[in-house]
Design a protein around this motif. Structure first.
Motif, short mmCIF file in Angstrom:
data_model
loop_
_atom_site.label_atom_id
_atom_site.label_comp_id
_atom_site.label_asym_id
_atom_site.label_seq_id
_atom_site.Cartn_x
_atom_site.Cartn_y
_atom_site.Cartn_z
N GLU A 43 -10.08 10.93 -18.60
CA GLU A 43 -8.69 10.87 -18.10
C GLU A 43 -8.67 10.69 -16.59
OE1 GLU A 43 -5.70 10.71 -19.90
OE2 GLU A 43 -7.28 10.28 -21.35
N THR A 44 -9.68 11.21 -15.89
CA THR A 44 -9.74 11.03 -14.44
C THR A 44 -9.89 9.56 -14.06
OG1 THR A 44 -12.11 11.51 -14.50
CG2 THR A 44 -10.65 13.33 -13.91
N GLU A 45 -10.59 8.78 -14.92
CA GLU A 45 -10.73 7.34 -14.68
C GLU A 45 -9.37 6.64 -14.85
OE1 GLU A 45 -14.73 5.57 -16.17
OE2 GLU A 45 -14.26 7.26 -17.50
N VAL A 46 -8.63 7.06 -15.88
CA VAL A 46 -7.30 6.50 -16.11
C VAL A 46 -6.39 6.89 -14.95
CG1 VAL A 46 -5.29 6.46 -17.65
CG2 VAL A 46 -7.60 6.55 -18.62
N ASP A 47 -6.46 8.15 -14.51
CA ASP A 47 -5.66 8.62 -13.37
C ASP A 47 -5.93 7.79 -12.13
OD1 ASP A 47 -4.66 10.65 -15.00
OD2 ASP A 47 -6.00 12.19 -14.18
N SER A 48 -7.21 7.51 -11.90
CA SER A 48 -7.62 6.75 -10.72
C SER A 48 -7.06 5.33 -10.76
CB SER A 48 -9.15 6.74 -10.63
OG SER A 48 -9.57 5.93 -9.57
N LYS A 49 -7.16 4.67 -11.92
CA LYS A 49 -6.61 3.31 -12.08
C LYS A 49 -5.09 3.32 -11.91
CE LYS A 49 -9.66 0.12 -12.98
NZ LYS A 49 -9.86 -0.96 -12.02
N LEU A 50 -4.45 4.34 -12.46
CA LEU A 50 -3.00 4.46 -12.35
C LEU A 50 -2.59 4.62 -10.88
CD1 LEU A 50 -0.32 4.59 -13.88
CD2 LEU A 50 -0.66 7.05 -14.12
N ALA A 51 -3.34 5.44 -10.17
CA ALA A 51 -3.06 5.65 -8.74
C ALA A 51 -3.19 4.35 -7.96
CB ALA A 51 -3.99 6.72 -8.18
N GLN A 52 -4.18 3.52 -8.33
CA GLN A 52 -4.36 2.23 -7.67
C GLN A 52 -3.15 1.32 -7.91
OE1 GLN A 52 -8.07 0.46 -8.94
NE2 GLN A 52 -9.25 2.25 -8.35
N LEU A 53 -2.61 1.38 -9.11
CA LEU A 53 -1.42 0.57 -9.42
C LEU A 53 -0.19 1.08 -8.67
CD1 LEU A 53 -1.44 0.08 -13.31
CD2 LEU A 53 -1.89 -1.64 -11.56
N GLN A 54 -0.06 2.40 -8.57
CA GLN A 54 1.14 3.00 -8.00
C GLN A 54 1.20 2.92 -6.48
OE1 GLN A 54 0.57 6.83 -9.97
NE2 GLN A 54 2.48 6.52 -11.09
N VAL A 55 0.06 2.72 -5.84
CA VAL A 55 0.01 2.81 -4.38
C VAL A 55 0.95 1.83 -3.68
CG1 VAL A 55 -1.94 1.25 -3.91
CG2 VAL A 55 -1.62 3.28 -2.50
N ALA A 56 1.21 0.70 -4.30
CA ALA A 56 2.06 -0.32 -3.67
C ALA A 56 3.56 -0.05 -3.83
CB ALA A 56 1.72 -1.69 -4.25
N PHE A 57 3.91 0.99 -4.59
CA PHE A 57 5.31 1.24 -4.91
C PHE A 57 5.71 2.69 -4.62
CE2 PHE A 57 3.57 -1.81 -7.99
CZ PHE A 57 4.38 -2.91 -7.76
N THR A 58 7.01 2.90 -4.43
CA THR A 58 7.52 4.27 -4.45
C THR A 58 7.53 4.70 -5.91
OG1 THR A 58 9.83 3.63 -4.77
CG2 THR A 58 9.07 3.79 -2.49
N PRO A 59 7.58 6.00 -6.19
CA PRO A 59 7.64 6.43 -7.60
C PRO A 59 8.81 5.79 -8.35
CG PRO A 59 7.15 8.30 -6.20
CD PRO A 59 7.44 7.14 -5.28
N GLU A 60 9.97 5.65 -7.66
CA GLU A 60 11.14 5.05 -8.31
C GLU A 60 10.89 3.58 -8.63
OE1 GLU A 60 11.32 6.68 -5.28
OE2 GLU A 60 12.00 8.58 -6.12
N GLU A 61 10.29 2.83 -7.68
CA GLU A 61 10.00 1.42 -7.91
C GLU A 61 9.02 1.25 -9.08
OE1 GLU A 61 10.24 -0.63 -3.48
OE2 GLU A 61 8.45 0.49 -4.02
N PHE A 62 8.02 2.12 -9.12
CA PHE A 62 7.02 2.03 -10.18
C PHE A 62 7.66 2.26 -11.55
CE2 PHE A 62 3.45 3.46 -12.83
CZ PHE A 62 2.58 2.40 -12.63
N GLN A 63 8.50 3.29 -11.64
CA GLN A 63 9.20 3.57 -12.90
C GLN A 63 10.07 2.37 -13.31
OE1 GLN A 63 8.95 6.00 -15.12
NE2 GLN A 63 7.40 7.05 -13.90
#
Length: 86
Positions: free
Chosen positions: A9-29
């Motif tokens: 799950e830490t690998e999935v978390d890390s990939k997710l964090a890489q995707l989210q970094v370019a957006f605010t939480p609202e933009e990502f949602q």
């Protein structure tokens, strides 16, 4: 089957964090909702992608077989490029 390949799950978390970094939480949602997905769908897709990457890497590395003799021969024929400071 990729039963022997697992993703932490830490690998999935890390990939997710890489995707989210370019957006605010609202933009990502908003972006994932536009795709008709929720966070669990994104995590599932990331997990599958990581499994495929691992499977491909495992297949490729299992096909690579280099003998000590091949390493020695390569070193000898490229010895000059291994010298430091000459």
């Amino acid at each position: 089957s990729h039963a022997r390949i697992s993703v932490a799950e830490t690998e999935v978390d890390s990939k997710l964090a890489q995707l989210q970094v370019a957006f605010t939480p609202e933009e990502f949602q908003k972006k994932i909702k536009e795709q008709g997905m929720d966070l669990n769908d994104v995590r599932d897709e990331l997990r599958e992608s990581l499994i495929i990457d691992k499977l491909i890497n495992k297949e490729i590395t299992s096909q690579i077989k280099i003998s000590d003799q091949e390493i020695a021969d390569f070193y000898k024929s490229n010895e000059a490029s291994f010298r430091c400071g000459t």
